[in-house]
Write an enzyme that holds these catalytic residues in place. Structure first.
Site: not given
Ligand code: M6R
Length: 606
Positions: A75, A99-100, A485, A501
């Site tokens: 990702w 990862n990170g 999503e 409102h």
């Protein structure tokens, strides 16, 4: 967020790693890659932008072999989605997957003069370069020196060219789990995949080095001292024999809800009363706090909002729900008298994890509601309630959400009892109604084709508004997130009284409105608010408790009657209906329901 895997053993590693990446794909799916190590130590890499199936085709076209290797599904954070930015990254004698986020990667590039040889735009390749910089034949020394220089979060799975057949691993914050598998050893970023190969595993402690060899795993602390891992057992059903005949995991997971809610609730009802003995949670934790503060993200935060409505009305205790990602940066106020409840399906959401650490630092007691055993949020908290949802693979959370709600109902019931808001009779009645939830959910699920039909009416909508009051508003926030999503339709949920409102300006005849009406005391106000949007041309889809009288003057685009429960419990059947609505819109639009664009299941970066 990314998925990582490592294997060494006697089996051919290529197919095994690619199969494992397919399971891990829900952690990120914009590119994937694999590195295999040959007996002479040379490492061959195949990687590409796209899905794991694209990697599989690439590996079939350009076969590589080896019994030791690492793999990654990405990702993207630093560096766009491209073949070159896909992992593994190789620099000198080091090949790794990460990862990170390495926050100081720019400083490291300057400090060690790395720019010229870097092939990608990723922070991860810089980690490989720093490891290579410190490598002089001793992997352990290189890892120890390099990790001291890395700022940020990382789970690294590393091959050193001079050590064929060995996978090294080290981490800070981002998780790694490790186990012995048939004919070798394996690591992964979560148990969903590792559990396919072994029931026994351990969580790699932060700043420890794991050395995976064919004949087992060794664990060392940073001083080089061997340490014993703390072995855990995977105790959920990891059988991934597929989607159970459904086209997508999301549908399978929606349909599993009656069972997993019952699995979460039943073991925690003793003598007819909610009870947390099996979780080792003392009543004093619930009796002595002055206020509650939930920290969570996304869907889990929405579960917290339902919890807040329940706690405030049944227990009369003050409860805040904080976005974990904002909590520390808004100097969240907690103290020794605050019970902080961290809610997280994965238990790895970095913001939630950091919020727990912050809460503990400020003296609060922490209780985690987590689905994945041994996950970081669970380990970082004083107490944990595990939901029994089983693995949730679809990115859009469904059964994890409703089992989180089940845990919050149980907590509400027990808290009301131990604090005296409920006598025994009320506590038993509350628990009995909770036990009815699976059946009410089942009734909604059995009528899913009705919701499928309703979903067709909003397929082409550009915007969908949702409105409700009280508990109905809380679940619409989640219903709206679900819709946007996975269907990419813009949707917002509003407390019905708020529309006037400002937002009502957006209502036209092209704006479908989804209204949920399940709360007796709010019924007439709700219908008045609905009339206000109908007068402005909006077509309304109504989800209503079946026992409520129909407003005959209004004309509805569709009406779905929800099985009747006590008002406080109506959120459960209503949530199932909203999940199905989102699911069918996405399905009929022909989208990849389980892997919506830009998302990943586990969010391990801030
Ligand atoms: O694993 P967590 O529950 O901590 O994840 C938090 C959110 O990322 C998650 O709930 C997300 O909003 C859902 N997957 C959306 O459906």
């Amino acid at each position: 967020m990314c998925g990582i895997i490592g294997y060494t053993g006697i089996e051919e590693a290529g197919d095994m790693i690619v199969d494992a990446l397919e399971i891990l794909e829900y952690r990120g799916y914009d590119s994937a890659g694999i590195a295999l190590c040959r007996t002479d130590g040379s490492v061959r890499i195949r990687k590409c932008a796209g899905r794991v199936k694209d990697l599989r085709s690439l590996c079939q076209r350009e076969d590589i072999r080896g019994t030791c290797g690492i793999g990654h599904t990405r990702w993207a954070t630093h560096g766009g989605v491209s073949d070159g930015n896909a992992h593994p990254h190789q620099y000198g004698k080091v090949t790794l997957v990460h990862n990170g986020i390495i926050e100081n990667y720019r400083d490291l590039v300057r400090k060690y003069d790395l720019q010229e040889r870097l092939q990608s735009q990723t922070d991860s390749e810089v980690a490989a370069a720093v490891l290579d910089h410190f490598y002089n034949g001793d992997p352990f020394a290189a890892i120890r020196k390099a990790v001291l220089k890395l700022k940020g979060t990382f789970a690294l799975s590393i091959l050193f060219e001079d050590f064929p057949g060995i996978v090294f691993a080290v981490r800070n914050v981002s998780p790694i789990v490790i186990g012995n598998v048939r004919g070798g050893s394996m690591l992964a970023s979560d148990v969903t995949v590792l559990g396919q190969y072994t029931r026994e595993y351990f969580v790699l402690p932060e700043f420890h080095v794991a050395v995976l060899k064919k004949d087992g795993v060794e664990l060392y602390d940073m001083s080089g001292e061997a340490t014993e891992p703390e072995w855990l057992t995977v105790d959920w059903d990891v059988d991934r024999s597929g989607k159970g005949g459904y086209p997508f995991y999301m549908e399978k997971e929606i349909m599993e809800q009656p069972k997993v809610i019952a699995d979460t609730v039943r073991p925690r009802i003793c003598g007819g009363i909610p009870d947390f003995t099996i979780d080792g949670i003392p009543d004093s934790l619930l009796a002595d706090c002055r206020r509650i503060c939930v920290v969570a993200c996304g869907t889990a935060m929405h579960a917290g909002l339902v919890g807040k409505a329940l706690m405030q009305s049944f227990v009369r205790i003050h409860m805040d729900v904080e976005l974990a990602s904002e909590f520390m940066y808004t100097d969240g106020i907690v103290d020794e008298e605050t019970l902080v409840i961290a809610i997280s399906q994965s238990g790895e959401t970095i913001d939630t994890l950091e919020a727990v650490k912050y809460a503990r630092k400020h003296g609060a007691k922490t209780l985690a509601i987590v689905n994945v055993r041994g996950a970081s949020v669970a380990l970082a908290s004083d107490y944990v309630i595990y939901t029994n949802a089983g693995p949730e693979i679809a990115v859009a959370s469904t059964k994890a959400y409703t089992t989180q709600l089940a845990a919050l109902y149980l907590l509400t019931g027990r808290m009301a009892y131990v604090r005296g808001s409920f006598g025994e009779k009320e506590a038993k009645a509350f628990a009995a109604e909770l036990m009815r939830v699976p059946e009410a959910m089942r009734q909604v699920l059995d009528r899913r084709e009705e919701i499928h039909y309703i979903a067709r009416s909003i397929l082409n909508a550009k915007d969908v508004f949702m409105m409700g009051r009280g508990l109905d508003y809380s679940i619409l926030l989640e219903g709206s997130l679900k819709l946007k999503e996975i269907s990419y339709i813009h949707s917002e949920a509003y407390a019905s009284g708020e529309l006037k409102h400002g937002t009502i300006a957006l209502i036209t005849e092209d704006t479908p409105v989804v209204a949920v009406v399940t709360q007796s005391r709010l019924q007439s106000k709700e219908f008045s608010n609905i009339k206000e949007v109908q007068s402005r041309g909006a077509g309304v889809i109504l989800f209503m408790k079946e026992t409520f009288g129909m407003d005959k003057e209004s004309s509805w685009n569709s009406v779905f009657k929800l099985p009747a429960m006590e008002d406080g419990f109506m959120v459960m059947p209503a949530s199932a209906a909203l999940q199905l609505l989102a699911y069918y819109v996405s399905l009929d639009k022909g989208l990849d329901v389980d892997k919506p664009r830009n998302l990943a299941k586990v969010v391990t970066v801030e």
